[in-house]
Write a protein that holds these residues in place. Structure first.
Motif, PDB file in Angstrom:
ATOM      1  N   HIS A 120       0.820  -1.208   0.000  1.00 26.65           N
ATOM      2  CA  HIS A 120       0.000   0.000   0.000  1.00 26.65           C
ATOM      3  C   HIS A 120       0.858   1.265   0.000  1.00 26.65           C
ATOM      4  O   HIS A 120       1.871   1.342   0.678  1.00 26.65           O
ATOM      5  CB  HIS A 120      -0.917   0.006   1.229  1.00 26.65           C
ATOM      6  N   PHE A 121       0.433   2.255  -0.783  1.00 26.46           N
ATOM      7  CA  PHE A 121       1.090   3.560  -0.721  1.00 26.46           C
ATOM      8  C   PHE A 121       0.061   4.671  -0.840  1.00 26.46           C
ATOM      9  O   PHE A 121      -1.051   4.474  -1.333  1.00 26.46           O
ATOM     10  CB  PHE A 121       2.174   3.711  -1.794  1.00 26.46           C
ATOM     11  N   SER A 122       0.444   5.839  -0.328  1.00 28.57           N
ATOM     12  CA  SER A 122      -0.365   7.047  -0.439  1.00 28.57           C
ATOM     13  C   SER A 122       0.375   8.020  -1.343  1.00 28.57           C
ATOM     14  O   SER A 122       1.524   7.801  -1.730  1.00 28.57           O
ATOM     15  CB  SER A 122      -0.592   7.657   0.948  1.00 28.57           C
ATOM     16  N   LEU A 123      -0.298   9.121  -1.683  1.00 31.77           N
ATOM     17  CA  LEU A 123       0.286  10.100  -2.594  1.00 31.77           C
ATOM     18  C   LEU A 123       0.091  11.506  -2.048  1.00 31.77           C
ATOM     19  O   LEU A 123      -1.044  11.910  -1.764  1.00 31.77           O
ATOM     20  CB  LEU A 123      -0.365   9.998  -3.981  1.00 31.77           C
ATOM     21  N   LEU A 124       1.175  12.233  -1.901  1.00 33.10           N
ATOM     22  CA  LEU A 124       1.111  13.632  -1.485  1.00 33.10           C
ATOM     23  C   LEU A 124       1.012  14.504  -2.730  1.00 33.10           C
ATOM     24  O   LEU A 124       1.889  14.468  -3.601  1.00 33.10           O
ATOM     25  CB  LEU A 124       2.367  14.006  -0.690  1.00 33.10           C
ATOM     26  N   LEU A 125      -0.075  15.259  -2.831  1.00 33.86           N
ATOM     27  CA  LEU A 125      -0.245  16.213  -3.923  1.00 33.86           C
ATOM     28  C   LEU A 125       0.384  17.525  -3.476  1.00 33.86           C
ATOM     29  O   LEU A 125      -0.181  18.265  -2.660  1.00 33.86           O
ATOM     30  CB  LEU A 125      -1.735  16.398  -4.242  1.00 33.86           C
ATOM     31  N   GLU A 126       1.572  17.801  -3.978  1.00 30.43           N
ATOM     32  CA  GLU A 126       2.389  18.883  -3.431  1.00 30.43           C
ATOM     33  C   GLU A 126       1.751  20.256  -3.588  1.00 30.43           C
ATOM     34  O   GLU A 126       1.879  21.112  -2.712  1.00 30.43           O
ATOM     35  CB  GLU A 126       3.780  18.859  -4.078  1.00 30.43           C
ATOM     36  N   GLU A 127       1.044  20.475  -4.684  1.00 30.21           N
ATOM     37  CA  GLU A 127       0.444  21.792  -4.911  1.00 30.21           C
ATOM     38  C   GLU A 127      -0.646  22.127  -3.896  1.00 30.21           C
ATOM     39  O   GLU A 127      -0.963  23.306  -3.696  1.00 30.21           O
ATOM     40  CB  GLU A 127      -0.146  21.870  -6.333  1.00 30.21           C
TER      41      GLU A 127
END
Length: 295
Positions: free
Chosen positions: A150-157
């Motif tokens: 499992h992984f998550s995603l950081l939306l930097e903007e």
């Protein structure tokens, strides 16, 4: 997951300038309103996070309409984890695209069954990898526990996080390894996200607060189990702990789920060096605290 009064969600919704949620149209006890799939970016080719289940032509039609409306395509598909309600619909979207997209996920330690048709386009991600498209930059945050891949995603903007099934929009999630899962929650907490885009359920506007609630709930449950172990003069089974901690639960299916949860908590206590299993490795195993383990 538990029985909830679910918040109604539109089939398609523009959540921010660069995020569109498209429901997988597969509602259920484990999927809540259905799997959330996300179209990310602002350009003529975008990123899709998760793909719903196999054989959902209604979802494929919905995705086609959304792509046409926004005059865009998909060049990269990110699969947050191996569960069928996130990866199952992958091949079903290929006919919508002029060419096969790049497909990425985190590699599992165990042997994975990858269809031959995906072998040539599948790539594997690592913690900290970045995936960009016009208008959006995503950073991979590995968050094992719900599953090992499992992984998550950081939306930097936006300083927002796509949490997959690590955190849901409603209720609590299930996990395979609580020790890893708690570390993943702490990892997400350090990012102090403003918004969470979960794999199921509505958007979470107070991201950091929700992560703190998840951690607090698991710590409270762990303390209840520790309290039982402290009071029992002899080692006890997970079933015996359930009878004390989950007194209000009577439905057989929920009792089974509670027993599985207790077993995972006990395994975490073992990995923390606070408890030990006296016999076997099944639900009939007996457990006790380790003296002087600084609980």
């Amino acid at each position: 997951m538990m029985s909830l009064t679910l918040e109604a969600l539109p089939k398609v919704e523009q959540l921010s300038a660069r995020v569109i949620r498209i429901l997988g149209l597969n509602p259920g006890n484990m999927t809540l309103q259905g799997t959330n799939t996300y179209l990310i970016g602002t350009g003529q080719s975008r990123i899709l996070v998760d793909t719903g289940e196999t054989n959902k032509p209604e979802y494929v039609s919905l995705l086609r309409e959304t792509l046409q409306q926004h005059k865009t395509g998909i060049h990269h598909v990110l699969i947050t984890h191996r569960h069928h309600d996130h990866i199952g619909g992958l091949e079903g979207i290929f006919p919508l695209l002029d060419q096969p997209p790049k497909v990425s996920k985190v590699k599992a330690d165990k042997q994975e069954k990858i269809p031959d048709s995906l072998q040539s386009i599948l790539t594997y991600l690592s913690d900290g990898d970045k995936i960009s498209t016009e208008g959006a930059t995503l950073k991979v945050v590995t968050t094992p526990g719900h599953t090992e891949d499992h992984f998550s995603l950081l939306l930097e903007e936006e300083n927002s996080i796509f949490t997959g099934d690590c955190i849901l929009g409603q209720g609590s999630t299930v996990f395979e390894d609580l020790f890893l899962y708690m570390k993943s929650l702490e990892k997400l907490l350090l990012l102090s996200p403003t918004v969470l885009y979960p794999g199921h359920g509505p958007v979470v506007a107070n991201g950091r607060e929700m992560i703190e609630q998840y951690i607090k709930h698991r710590n409270e449950r762990e303390q209840q189990i520790v309290n039982v172990l402290e009071k029992c003069t002899n080692p006890v089974t997970p079933e015996e702990i359930v009878q004390i901690v989950y007194k209000e639960v009577t439905e057989p299916m929920l009792l089974k789920a509670a027993e599985n949860s207790v077993t995972l908590h006990l395994d975490k206590l073992r990995k923390d060096g606070k408890a030990k299993c006296i016999t076997g490795d099944s639900s009939e195993s007996k457990w006790c605290l380790i003296p002087n383990s600084n609980i």
